[in-house]
Each structure stands twice: as structure tokens, then as C-alpha cells.
Design a protein around this motif. Structure first.
Motif, PDB file in Angstrom:
ATOM      1  N   ALA A  49      46.711  53.146  35.559  1.00 51.84           N
ATOM      2  CA  ALA A  49      47.088  51.944  36.309  1.00 51.84           C
ATOM      3  C   ALA A  49      46.140  50.808  35.964  1.00 51.84           C
ATOM      4  CB  ALA A  49      47.034  52.230  37.810  1.00 51.84           C
ATOM      5  N   PHE A  50      46.654  49.573  36.035  1.00 52.28           N
ATOM      6  CA  PHE A  50      45.818  48.398  35.785  1.00 52.28           C
ATOM      7  C   PHE A  50      46.442  47.194  36.467  1.00 52.28           C
ATOM      8  CE2 PHE A  50      49.109  47.778  32.741  1.00 52.28           C
ATOM      9  CZ  PHE A  50      49.098  46.452  32.341  1.00 52.28           C
ATOM     10  N   ILE A  51      45.644  46.151  36.592  1.00 53.03           N
ATOM     11  CA  ILE A  51      46.142  44.906  37.179  1.00 53.03           C
ATOM     12  C   ILE A  51      46.672  44.039  36.052  1.00 53.03           C
ATOM     13  CG2 ILE A  51      45.557  42.861  38.513  1.00 53.03           C
ATOM     14  CD1 ILE A  51      43.339  44.498  39.823  1.00 53.03           C
ATOM     15  N   MET A  52      47.975  43.860  36.033  1.00 52.49           N
ATOM     16  CA  MET A  52      48.651  43.101  34.977  1.00 52.49           C
ATOM     17  C   MET A  52      48.859  41.667  35.450  1.00 52.49           C
ATOM     18  SD  MET A  52      52.350  44.030  33.317  1.00 52.49           S
ATOM     19  CE  MET A  52      53.076  43.087  31.980  1.00 52.49           C
ATOM     20  N   GLY A  53      48.656  40.711  34.540  1.00 50.49           N
ATOM     21  CA  GLY A  53      48.940  39.330  34.881  1.00 50.49           C
ATOM     22  C   GLY A  53      47.709  38.457  34.936  1.00 50.49           C
ATOM     23  N   LYS A  54      47.925  37.219  35.359  1.00 55.58           N
ATOM     24  CA  LYS A  54      46.893  36.190  35.365  1.00 55.58           C
ATOM     25  C   LYS A  54      46.072  36.207  36.656  1.00 55.58           C
ATOM     26  CE  LYS A  54      47.378  33.768  31.528  1.00 55.58           C
ATOM     27  NZ  LYS A  54      46.247  33.582  30.600  1.00 55.58           N
ATOM     28  N   ALA A  55      44.847  35.743  36.523  1.00 58.25           N
ATOM     29  CA  ALA A  55      44.017  35.545  37.705  1.00 58.25           C
ATOM     30  C   ALA A  55      44.507  34.318  38.456  1.00 58.25           C
ATOM     31  CB  ALA A  55      42.549  35.367  37.299  1.00 58.25           C
ATOM     32  N   ASP A  56      44.184  34.250  39.740  1.00 53.13           N
ATOM     33  CA  ASP A  56      44.687  33.158  40.579  1.00 53.13           C
ATOM     34  C   ASP A  56      44.157  31.794  40.161  1.00 53.13           C
ATOM     35  OD1 ASP A  56      46.127  34.939  42.030  1.00 53.13           O
ATOM     36  OD2 ASP A  56      44.680  35.119  43.667  1.00 53.13           O
ATOM     37  N   ASP A  57      43.036  31.747  39.444  1.00 51.55           N
ATOM     38  CA  ASP A  57      42.474  30.451  39.077  1.00 51.55           C
ATOM     39  C   ASP A  57      43.207  29.810  37.899  1.00 51.55           C
ATOM     40  OD1 ASP A  57      41.656  32.210  37.192  1.00 51.55           O
ATOM     41  OD2 ASP A  57      39.526  31.708  37.263  1.00 51.55           O
ATOM     42  N   ASP A  58      44.104  30.554  37.245  1.00 48.91           N
ATOM     43  CA  ASP A  58      44.941  29.973  36.184  1.00 48.91           C
ATOM     44  C   ASP A  58      46.219  29.473  36.846  1.00 48.91           C
ATOM     45  OD1 ASP A  58      46.467  29.305  34.000  1.00 48.91           O
ATOM     46  OD2 ASP A  58      46.056  31.136  32.888  1.00 48.91           O
ATOM     47  N   LEU A  59      46.176  28.281  37.356  1.00 48.24           N
ATOM     48  CA  LEU A  59      47.277  27.761  38.165  1.00 48.24           C
ATOM     49  C   LEU A  59      48.577  27.632  37.388  1.00 48.24           C
ATOM     50  CD1 LEU A  59      45.362  25.039  40.223  1.00 48.24           C
ATOM     51  CD2 LEU A  59      45.929  27.388  40.868  1.00 48.24           C
ATOM     52  N   ALA A  60      48.467  27.352  36.088  1.00 47.49           N
ATOM     53  CA  ALA A  60      49.689  27.218  35.278  1.00 47.49           C
ATOM     54  C   ALA A  60      50.238  28.591  34.893  1.00 47.49           C
ATOM     55  CB  ALA A  60      49.400  26.394  34.034  1.00 47.49           C
ATOM     56  N   GLY A  61      49.367  29.449  34.369  1.00 46.07           N
ATOM     57  CA  GLY A  61      49.826  30.742  33.885  1.00 46.07           C
ATOM     58  C   GLY A  61      50.277  31.689  34.971  1.00 46.07           C
ATOM     59  N   VAL A  62      49.716  31.561  36.165  1.00 42.08           N
ATOM     60  CA  VAL A  62      50.057  32.488  37.232  1.00 42.08           C
ATOM     61  C   VAL A  62      51.497  32.321  37.699  1.00 42.08           C
ATOM     62  CG1 VAL A  62      49.431  31.085  39.257  1.00 42.08           C
ATOM     63  CG2 VAL A  62      49.038  33.577  39.280  1.00 42.08           C
ATOM     64  N   GLN A  63      52.126  31.232  37.315  1.00 43.47           N
ATOM     65  CA  GLN A  63      53.516  31.016  37.705  1.00 43.47           C
ATOM     66  C   GLN A  63      54.461  32.000  37.026  1.00 43.47           C
ATOM     67  OE1 GLN A  63      54.325  28.814  40.160  1.00 43.47           O
ATOM     68  NE2 GLN A  63      52.097  28.570  40.287  1.00 43.47           N
ATOM     69  N   ASP A  64      54.171  32.377  35.787  1.00 43.79           N
ATOM     70  CA  ASP A  64      55.064  33.331  35.111  1.00 43.79           C
ATOM     71  C   ASP A  64      54.377  34.674  34.842  1.00 43.79           C
ATOM     72  OD1 ASP A  64      54.971  32.590  31.544  1.00 43.79           O
ATOM     73  OD2 ASP A  64      53.355  32.722  33.000  1.00 43.79           O
ATOM     74  N   ALA A  65      53.136  34.834  35.291  1.00 42.43           N
ATOM     75  CA  ALA A  65      52.444  36.115  35.135  1.00 42.43           C
ATOM     76  C   ALA A  65      51.563  36.393  36.336  1.00 42.43           C
ATOM     77  CB  ALA A  65      51.623  36.123  33.849  1.00 42.43           C
ATOM     78  N   PRO A  66      52.149  36.482  37.542  1.00 43.43           N
ATOM     79  CA  PRO A  66      51.346  36.765  38.730  1.00 43.43           C
ATOM     80  C   PRO A  66      50.751  38.169  38.656  1.00 43.43           C
ATOM     81  CG  PRO A  66      53.679  36.932  39.237  1.00 43.43           C
ATOM     82  CD  PRO A  66      53.589  36.383  37.854  1.00 43.43           C
ATOM     83  N   ALA A  67      49.543  38.330  39.166  1.00 43.14           N
ATOM     84  CA  ALA A  67      48.859  39.625  39.100  1.00 43.14           C
ATOM     85  C   ALA A  67      49.576  40.668  39.949  1.00 43.14           C
ATOM     86  CB  ALA A  67      47.414  39.460  39.569  1.00 43.14           C
ATOM     87  N   LYS A  68      49.715  41.872  39.389  1.00 46.11           N
ATOM     88  CA  LYS A  68      50.294  42.990  40.128  1.00 46.11           C
ATOM     89  C   LYS A  68      49.773  44.278  39.511  1.00 46.11           C
ATOM     90  CE  LYS A  68      54.634  44.042  39.472  1.00 46.11           C
ATOM     91  NZ  LYS A  68      56.109  43.967  39.370  1.00 46.11           N
ATOM     92  N   THR A  69      49.643  45.298  40.329  1.00 48.40           N
ATOM     93  CA  THR A  69      49.174  46.590  39.840  1.00 48.40           C
ATOM     94  C   THR A  69      50.367  47.402  39.332  1.00 48.40           C
ATOM     95  OG1 THR A  69      47.327  46.628  41.400  1.00 48.40           O
ATOM     96  CG2 THR A  69      47.986  48.732  40.430  1.00 48.40           C
ATOM     97  N   VAL A  70      50.261  47.871  38.098  1.00 46.43           N
ATOM     98  CA  VAL A  70      51.327  48.674  37.499  1.00 46.43           C
ATOM     99  C   VAL A  70      50.708  49.898  36.819  1.00 46.43           C
ATOM    100  CG1 VAL A  70      52.798  46.657  37.110  1.00 46.43           C
ATOM    101  CG2 VAL A  70      51.300  47.466  35.291  1.00 46.43           C
ATOM    102  N   THR A  71      51.549  50.857  36.517  1.00 42.67           N
ATOM    103  CA  THR A  71      51.104  52.083  35.858  1.00 42.67           C
ATOM    104  C   THR A  71      51.962  52.326  34.616  1.00 42.67           C
ATOM    105  OG1 THR A  71      50.496  53.036  37.998  1.00 42.67           O
ATOM    106  CG2 THR A  71      50.691  54.557  36.152  1.00 42.67           C
ATOM    107  N   VAL A  72      51.315  52.729  33.548  1.00 41.68           N
ATOM    108  CA  VAL A  72      52.043  53.067  32.318  1.00 41.68           C
ATOM    109  C   VAL A  72      51.669  54.481  31.897  1.00 41.68           C
ATOM    110  CG1 VAL A  72      52.196  50.686  31.523  1.00 41.68           C
ATOM    111  CG2 VAL A  72      50.250  52.068  30.828  1.00 41.68           C
ATOM    112  N   ARG A  73      52.585  55.131  31.201  1.00 39.28           N
ATOM    113  CA  ARG A  73      52.343  56.486  30.723  1.00 39.28           C
ATOM    114  C   ARG A  73      51.583  56.435  29.407  1.00 39.28           C
ATOM    115  NH1 ARG A  73      56.848  60.073  29.518  1.00 39.28           N
ATOM    116  NH2 ARG A  73      55.673  60.640  27.650  1.00 39.28           N
TER     117      ARG A  73
END
Length: 451
Positions: A49-73
Motif C-alpha cells: 500500500a502507498f499514498i498515491m497522488g499529490k500533496a495538498d500544497d500543490d494546489l494545481a496538481g491536487v485537482q486531478d491527483a488528490p492523495a489517496k491510499t491504494v494497494t497494488v499486487r
């Protein structure tokens, strides 16, 4: 008579039971023992598992890549981007197969068979002698035509014009080159539009979601011209002199270890299909299990691999800076305004240049951007699953590219930055690498037995 039949049945039952060692117990069907084998040039990326996406301080990038925890095999991934040398192996295989098919068909039309010393040496393997065929091969040929006939790969192709065996061979080879009136400076090159790779696959997701469809409705057949678009070096940069890269970059051995570019998303997918087929053809000959398919990574897999096990890192090496403590650039990109050579590379560099990340993956930032098997949707992070997330809409031609390239500024090198290009587009700054699913689920980065 009834007693005889009954006795026969009992004896058959006793004999069948006698051959088994299960003692009448449910022990399951045992097949060949499976031995995991790391594919050549790949590294194992343990699932987790990892936190995917942008940090909150990237105001532009967080619009299309909000942080979320996901798991990959777990999966295997190429340690480097696919190189020119590796992609040339694909091109040469398709070229040689195209030529051999044309030679075999010409020999078939003219009634030529092996042993004549002419084009007949390149005839189908079953030409002239049905005794060499198994019943299955004979049935398949008679019912499905030449597509089921085997080419003779044991005879080397002849490329020197002075060594052509006969005029029929010369006629076939002449059709593989550009027309004579289109050549110049005495050079006649291959007509690369003839080098097409055909393959088919099942759209499993479509089949699973619509059970009313028959099997033939979800079998997709593709035919792809596989030669890289070298003109991308000219088209991508107006008012710029890049002809040497157009002329030499793909085919010259000086660039063999550099990442292939000018390859569309569709061509990258075709390469994956060929690599799977090529590997399994060898394993079939050795009577071994088939391997899982090679494929493009999805967006979550790519970002997870790029992070190298580092949580909340800006770049594959950590961050937040693109230089190390000695002031050296950590990747190949455009560090200053117009100063492409500040990182000691004007265009691309060797695929294994710079230091790898903690998963032993090279150039996950910079050098060339990489195609992934995901469609670009600004809102996809909002509705994608949290386990092996992937959004790939066949109707959406905008495909995600990741990692930034030699012509990009540092922002696009960040592991969480997203960009896209159209699936049929080829660029001088986009390449790819492949992955293969790991057989099993016990290898995770969260476990104590990480390996």
C-alpha cells in the motif's frame, strides 16, 4: 453376457484405482511443479500500500491527483526503459516474418519445393510432402488455410542482392523496399509500412460486465505498423535542427542502449504482445509452463514502482530537490531555461544512466516519459478502486504518460505528476517499459520477508 460386462466394469474400476496413490482420498489434481522465474532484465516490485497522488500544497496538481491510499499486487518491471536495441529485435522479427511469409507464398504459387536450390528452400515446411505432417497439422491446414502452415525458419534469409538464388526471390525482396524512383543517393531502404504485427486478445473486462456477449464479440484483432516514427524528432520542434536524430537515433548501434522513442501507445501494446508470444514460443519448445503476459503498467503500479518504497517522496530518490548534496543533477531533464545540457545530456541518455531507485529501477524520472495502460481522466482518482486501481476506457484516446522527459522541467519528473498524449501519437520524448504479473500474493513490501 451381462455378467461379462459387469465383470469387465469391476476390473476396470479396480485397475484404475490400482494406478492411483490417493488411497481414495481427495488430494486434488497435481500438475507440473511451478518454479518462479524472474524475467531477464526485470526486477520484482513487491506489492503493498502507498499514498498515491499529490500533496495538498500543490494546489494545481491536487485537482486531478488528490492523495489517496491504494494497494497494488506484486509484479515484475523492466529495470530500464525499452531500448532501441530491444525494440529493433521486435522490428527485425516482424520484418523477417513478413519476408518469409511472402517467400513461402510465392513458392507455393509457383509450385516450388525444398531441395531445388531456389526460392523453394523458403517454402512452407509442409510443401510437397504430407508425410511430414502430423494428423493435427494436416487437418488444420486443410480446414484453416495457410495461416496454420509453418514457415521454414531454419534457412537464413539472404539480404545481399548478389546472392539471391533466383528471380522469384528477387521479386519478393524488391517488394519489401521503397520503390526505386523514391530512393536517392544510391540508397534504397525498407518500406517500413509493410512491417505490420497482427495479434488478437480477449477484452476480459468487457466480457465480464456484459454476459450476453458471445466469445467472438470480445475477441479484439489488431494490426499495427511497428516501425518507430523517426520524423517525430523534426515535428516535435519547429525551427530546430534535429535531422541527425531523425536519421540515426533508432537504427545506429551508437544509440542501441538508449530508450526507444517515436513509439505510439498502440505500438507499445503490440510490443508487449510480441514479447509474450516470443517468450512462450521458447517455453513451449522446452515443454515448460507459459509465463504471464507482458504488458504496460497501469498508473498506480507505475507510481508505486517509481516511489521505490518511499512514502510521500517528491522524486524517486526522495526529494524535494533535483540535485544531490554535491550539486549534481539526479536525472536527465530541462533544468534551466533552454539549457538542456546543464545535466550533461542534450537529448536522451543511456537507459541505465543515473542511479536507480530502491526498487533498482532506472530513470523513473526524466530521460523519456513513459506510456502506461491507463486513460487520462481528471476525476479518475475519485472513482477508481483502492485495490489495483486502473481506469482504461477504450473510447478515451488520451493515455497517461508518466515520469517526465529530457525536454521537461522538474515538475513533470515528480512521481505524482500526471500528463497524457493521444494513443496514436508518437513523440521524440515518450518511450515505455513493460511489467509482468507475479505468480502468487505473498511478496509484499509490508511483510518482514521482503525480497
Amino acid at each position: 453376457m451381462k455378467k461379462f460386462v459387469l465383470l469387465t466394469a469391476v476390473l476396470a474400476l479396480l485397475v484404475s484405482c490400482g494406478k492411483s496413490n490417493d488411497k481414495g482420498q481427495l488430494v486434488g489434481v497435481k500438475g507440473k511443479k511451478w518454479h518462479p522465474e524472474k524475467p531477464y532484465g526485470m526486477t520484482l516490485v513487491p506489492g503493498g500500500a502507498f499514498i498515491m497522488g499529490k500533496a495538498d500544497d500543490d494546489l494545481a496538481g491536487v485537482q486531478d491527483a488528490p492523495a489517496k491510499t491504494v494497494t497494488v499486487r506484486a509484479f515484475y518491471m523492466d529495470e530500464t526503459e525499452i531500448t532501441n536495441s530491444e525494440y529493433r529485435q521486435f522490428v527485425n522479427w516482424v520484418r523477417d516474418s513478413t519476408i518469409r511469409t511472402a517467400l513461402a507464398e510465392m513458392a507455393d504459387i509457383e509450385g516450388k519445393t525444398p531441395g531445388s536450390g531456389d526460392i523453394g528452400e523458403f517454402a512452407y515446411k509442409d510443401a510437397g510432402d504430407d508425410d511430414d505432417l502430423t494428423p493435427y497439422e494436416e487437418y488444420m491446414r486443410d480446414n484453416y488455410g495457410n495461416d496454420q502452415r509453418k514457415l521454414n525458419n531454419e534457412v537464413d534469409l539472404i539480404f545481399e542482392t548478389g546472392e539471391y538464388p533466383d528471380v522469384l526471390y528477387a521479386e519478393v525482396m524488391d517488394g519489401m523496399y521503397i520503390p526505386l524512383e523514391e530512393s536517392y543517393n544510391g540508397q534504397r531502404t525498407w518500406d517500413v509500412k509493410k512491417f505490420k504485427f497482427q495479434y488478437s486478445y480477449m477484452d476480459i473486462e468487457k466480457a465480464a460486465r456484459d454476459k450476453k456477449l458471445s466469445r467472438k464479440d470480445v475477441i479484439i484483432r489488431e494490426e499495427v505498423e511497428i516501425y518507430p516514427d523517426t520524423t517525430a524528432w523534426i515535428r516535435d520542434f519547429s525551427y530546430s535542427y534535429n535531422e541527425p536524430m531523425h536519421n540515426d537515433y533508432f537504427w545506429h548501434d551508437a544509440y542501441g542502449a538508449y530508450p526507444v522513442v517515436g513509439v505510439s501507445w498502440k505500438q507499445a501494446k503490440a510490443f508487449c504482445q510480441w514479447r509474450t508470444m516470443y517468450h512462450n514460443a521458447y517455453r513451449k519448445e522446452k515443454k515448460r509452463h507459459f509465463v504471464n503476459s507482458y504488458r504496460l503498467p497501469n498508473e498506480a503500479e507505475w507510481e508505486y514502482a517509481a516511489r521505490g518504497g518511499l512514502q510521500a517522496a517528491t522524486f524517486p530518490w526522495g526529494g524535494p530537490y533535483a540535485k544531490n548534496d554535491r550539486g549534481c543533477f539526479m536525472a536527465n531533464f530541462k533544468p534551466l531555461r533552454g539549457d538542456y545540457a546543464a545535466d550533461q545530456a542534450l537529448y536522451t541518455v543511456e537507459a541505465d544512466a543515473f542511479e536507480p531507485n530502491d526498487f533498482n529501477l532506472y530513470n523513473m524520472a526524466g530521460n523519456v516519459s513513459e506510456w502506461v495502460n491507463s486513460s487520462y481522466d481528471p476525476a479518475s482518482y475519485e472513482f477508481a478502486s483502492t485495490i489495483n486501481p486502473n481506469v482504461n476506457d477504450p473510447r478515451n484516446e488520451r493515455k497517461v504518460v508518466r515520469g517526465g522527459s529530457w525536454k521537461d522541467v522538474a515538475y513533470f519528473l515528480q512521481v505524482s505528476s500526471r500528463d497524457y498524449e493521444y494513443a496514436d501519437s508518437a513523440r521524440s520524448f515518450i518511450g515505455f517499459r513493460t511489467v509482468q504479473d507475479y505468480m502468487g500474493t505473498e511478496v509484499t513490501a509490508n511483510s518482514a520477508g521482503r525480497r
